[in-house]
Design a protein around this motif. Structure first.
Motif, PDB file in Angstrom:
ATOM      1  N   PRO A 110       0.766  -1.187   0.044  1.00  0.00           N
ATOM      2  CA  PRO A 110      -0.076  -0.072   0.048  1.00  0.00           C
ATOM      3  C   PRO A 110       0.885   1.314  -0.141  1.00  0.00           C
ATOM      4  O   PRO A 110       0.340   2.241  -0.562  1.00  0.00           O
ATOM      5  N   GLY A 111       2.041   1.222   0.620  1.00  0.00           N
ATOM      6  CA  GLY A 111       2.739   2.454   1.015  1.00  0.00           C
ATOM      7  C   GLY A 111       2.052   3.288   2.061  1.00  0.00           C
ATOM      8  O   GLY A 111       0.890   2.721   2.442  1.00  0.00           O
ATOM      9  N   GLY A 112       2.491   4.296   2.285  1.00  0.00           N
ATOM     10  CA  GLY A 112       1.975   5.196   3.393  1.00  0.00           C
ATOM     11  C   GLY A 112       2.817   5.191   4.992  1.00  0.00           C
ATOM     12  O   GLY A 112       2.383   5.796   5.823  1.00  0.00           O
ATOM     13  N   SER A 113       4.319   4.486   4.735  1.00  0.00           N
ATOM     14  CA  SER A 113       5.009   4.389   6.068  1.00  0.00           C
ATOM     15  C   SER A 113       5.761   5.803   5.788  1.00  0.00           C
ATOM     16  O   SER A 113       5.935   6.611   4.874  1.00  0.00           O
ATOM     17  N   VAL A 114       5.959   6.446   7.258  1.00  0.00           N
ATOM     18  CA  VAL A 114       7.008   7.604   7.455  1.00  0.00           C
ATOM     19  C   VAL A 114       8.445   7.316   6.714  1.00  0.00           C
ATOM     20  O   VAL A 114       9.096   8.016   6.330  1.00  0.00           O
ATOM     21  N   ARG A 115       8.650   5.996   6.383  1.00  0.00           N
ATOM     22  CA  ARG A 115      10.000   5.731   5.988  1.00  0.00           C
ATOM     23  C   ARG A 115       9.850   5.053   4.260  1.00  0.00           C
ATOM     24  O   ARG A 115      10.589   4.281   4.072  1.00  0.00           O
ATOM     25  N   ASP A 116       8.818   5.377   3.849  1.00  0.00           N
ATOM     26  CA  ASP A 116       8.652   4.960   2.443  1.00  0.00           C
ATOM     27  C   ASP A 116       9.864   5.308   1.673  1.00  0.00           C
ATOM     28  O   ASP A 116      10.228   4.430   0.799  1.00  0.00           O
ATOM     29  N   ASP A 117      10.465   6.530   1.947  1.00  0.00           N
ATOM     30  CA  ASP A 117      11.657   6.865   0.881  1.00  0.00           C
ATOM     31  C   ASP A 117      12.809   5.818   1.129  1.00  0.00           C
ATOM     32  O   ASP A 117      13.640   5.387   0.332  1.00  0.00           O
ATOM     33  N   GLU A 118      12.832   5.336   2.651  1.00  0.00           N
ATOM     34  CA  GLU A 118      14.014   4.298   2.674  1.00  0.00           C
ATOM     35  C   GLU A 118      13.805   2.963   2.086  1.00  0.00           C
ATOM     36  O   GLU A 118      14.596   2.289   1.708  1.00  0.00           O
ATOM     37  N   VAL A 119      12.611   2.678   2.099  1.00  0.00           N
ATOM     38  CA  VAL A 119      11.908   1.418   1.596  1.00  0.00           C
ATOM     39  C   VAL A 119      12.121   1.534   0.007  1.00  0.00           C
ATOM     40  O   VAL A 119      12.743   0.569  -0.421  1.00  0.00           O
ATOM     41  N   ILE A 120      11.806   2.545  -0.603  1.00  0.00           N
ATOM     42  CA  ILE A 120      12.227   2.704  -2.149  1.00  0.00           C
ATOM     43  C   ILE A 120      13.495   2.686  -2.424  1.00  0.00           C
ATOM     44  O   ILE A 120      13.824   1.976  -3.429  1.00  0.00           O
ATOM     45  N   ALA A 121      14.398   3.237  -1.469  1.00  0.00           N
ATOM     46  CA  ALA A 121      15.803   3.282  -2.065  1.00  0.00           C
ATOM     47  C   ALA A 121      16.305   1.925  -1.882  1.00  0.00           C
ATOM     48  O   ALA A 121      17.371   1.561  -2.550  1.00  0.00           O
ATOM     49  N   ALA A 122      15.896   1.030  -0.859  1.00  0.00           N
ATOM     50  CA  ALA A 122      16.410  -0.295  -0.647  1.00  0.00           C
ATOM     51  C   ALA A 122      15.970  -0.970  -1.786  1.00  0.00           C
ATOM     52  O   ALA A 122      16.789  -1.878  -2.304  1.00  0.00           O
TER      53      ALA A 122
END
Length: 204
Positions: free
Chosen positions: A174-186
């Protein structure tokens, strides 16, 4: 138990009758199917209907009830957002869509490893990364080349990183985490494709 999403015909009923079953669920049964399955001792036939739009799901809890709207949403590719540098291939899209459908029916935290038409799942862990680990540990078929579907967002990159160790190539969540950018980068670092649905499943 076997469940069908269409009327059970006589030919299919004969295949069902070849093995031990305690219950069969289907929207309806052909007369021939009823005759064939009627010869099986202690086999229960259930006639089920789709959940009407807007129907509530009621669960009992201590001292009361929990009422939720039924999860009847059907996802389309147009609703998804590709968040990684690499977009899913057509085969990955089909597997992601299949995995997303399956994740709706798995208890949270739901993790589904999928190929088009087949899946391995894990549910009910308190930690999403633990669901990823246990799902891989319990897998019957090799996970290399599968995709991963998650009913809710990944709060940290560790779930994606753990899944990548087992050979996944794409992720739907779904997305929506405050750490989405970190997850996408990974995901980008690992060469994965990842799409966000913008909606989540939730089943307890």
């Amino acid at each position: 138990m076997l469940a069908f999403n269409r009327t059970l015909d006589e030919e299919t009923a004969r295949e069902v009758a070849k093995t031990f079953m305690e219950a069969v669920a289907a929207p309806d049964y052909d007369p021939g199917a009823r005759t064939v399955l009627g010869t099986k001792k202690n086999l229960r036939l259930l006639k089920v209907r789709p959940t009407p739009a807007g129907e509530a799901v009621v669960k009992s809890i201590s001292g009361g009830y929990l009422v939720q709207t039924a999860d009847t949403h059907r996802l389309s590719r147009a609703e998804c957002q590709v968040k990684t540098e690499r977009a899913p291939t057509e085969d990955e899209w089909r597997a992601l869509e299949f995995g997303w459908k399956v994740s709706k029916h798995v208890k949270s935290n739901a993790i589904v490893y999928a190929r088009p038409g087949s899946r391995q799942r894990r549910a009910g862990q308190t930690s999403r990364v633990d669901s990823v680990k246990v799902g891989a540990m319990k897998a019957v078929l090799p996970l290399k080349g599968t995709v991963l579907a998650s009913d809710a967002f990944f709060p940290f990159p560790d779930g994606i990183e753990e899944a990548a160790k087992h050979g996944i190539t794409a992720v739907i969540q779904p997305g929506g985490s405050v750490r989405d950018d970190e997850v996408i980068a990974a995901a980008n670092k690992l060469g994965l494709a990842m799409v966000f649905t913008g909606i989540r499943h939730f089943r307890h």
